[in-house]
Design an enzyme around this catalytic site. Sequence first.
Site, PDB file in Angstrom:
ATOM      1  N   HIS A  57       0.808  -1.058   0.110  1.00  0.00           N
ATOM      2  CA  HIS A  57      -0.027  -0.069   0.075  1.00  0.00           C
ATOM      3  C   HIS A  57       0.807   1.288   0.161  1.00  0.00           C
ATOM      4  CE1 HIS A  57      -3.030  -2.969   1.567  1.00  0.00           C
ATOM      5  NE2 HIS A  57      -4.052  -2.101   1.195  1.00  0.00           N
ATOM      6  N   ASN A  88       8.077  -4.031   3.098  1.00  0.00           N
ATOM      7  CA  ASN A  88       6.923  -3.744   3.282  1.00  0.00           C
ATOM      8  C   ASN A  88       6.127  -4.161   4.783  1.00  0.00           C
ATOM      9  OD1 ASN A  88       3.804  -3.124   2.481  1.00  0.00           O
ATOM     10  ND2 ASN A  88       3.417  -5.282   2.604  1.00  0.00           N
ATOM     11  N   GLU A 183      13.153  14.696  -3.904  1.00  0.00           N
ATOM     12  CA  GLU A 183      12.692  15.751  -5.145  1.00  0.00           C
ATOM     13  C   GLU A 183      13.644  15.500  -6.288  1.00  0.00           C
ATOM     14  OE1 GLU A 183      10.325  19.525  -3.288  1.00  0.00           O
ATOM     15  OE2 GLU A 183      12.310  19.676  -3.433  1.00  0.00           O
ATOM     16  N   ASP A 189       7.949  18.274  -7.165  1.00  0.00           N
ATOM     17  CA  ASP A 189       7.978  19.638  -6.084  1.00  0.00           C
ATOM     18  C   ASP A 189       7.045  19.322  -5.003  1.00  0.00           C
ATOM     19  OD1 ASP A 189       8.704  22.070  -4.942  1.00  0.00           O
ATOM     20  OD2 ASP A 189       8.015  23.049  -6.784  1.00  0.00           O
TER      21      ASP A 189
END
Length: 330
Positions: A57, A88, A183, A189
Amino acid sequence: YDCSRGTAIWASWHLSASDMGSVERYSGPFITDTSLPEGWYRAQHRDYTGSGYDRGHLVPSADRTASPADNEATFILTNIVPQAPANNQGPWADLEEHLRSVVRDGNEAYIIAGPQGAAGTIANGAITVPAAVWKVAVVLPDGQGDLARITEDTTVIAVLMPNDASVAGRRWTEFATTVSCIESLTGLDLLAELPDTVEAALSGEGCAPGAGGGGSAPAQAAQGAGVRIVTVEYNPPGDDLAGEYVLLQNAGSAPVTMTGWTLADASGATYRFPEFTLAPGAEVRVWVRAGADTATDLYWGRSQPVWNNSGDTAVLRDAAGAEVSRFVYP
């Protein structure tokens, strides 16, 4: 969403105490997203079966337990990426629970998560296995007018975690990074709605060597290797802000110039040392609060506490960015 990868580029959600109820986890098969345009591959539950990867997820099931519909929505396969079980079910799950715990303590969080890089495919090449997964969380005390309440002192947690078995048995705090690093690797952004000065302060500096794609690189040789973190006073008696500090010691035989060094927590909150030299055998406390610097006490100047009572990592780096010392608690 990236149809060429068969997964989301990112998922973004708000987490508050009202999102967490007592609804049981949805137990049916994962759900094909029929809202995807015609001609785009629509992932199916069976695509992951026998692949060696979990149906991981992005928005966690446990973040949406207020109603059956909310919980079931997290099982739509556009919210899923192939995750290594060690990732996970290990530090990634621990990070998810940490954020829920923070929210239960009277906070709210704005969270963004996504895959990064490529480490193969499943479903006959239709779904890309990410080399790493990342998450950014902006944490605020419960309140109103959230965007205006975010300041340069707001807590931001940024994590970039290899999507492989190498993370087994490790803490999520070991994979702390900066918003700027994520980023630079993703082209996103992430804090664009914030004023530029606040965004710059919360985003931090770029990636450490070897970041991204699950790769690693040999550590650079650190200057002043005799300096170490002795302890973190993260839960002092009384007011946390007044009493939090990190104790450093120069265990070497020569003075160490620490000008431009940094001390950071797992969320990327960073103190940069002023012009300062630590004598051999000497100690210095870096206090979170404001104050006047001396040879034995330095002051961060923060208006909020830094060190999480439930666990955190303090990392000391020299002026070149090489790690000098690391202290993990509890």
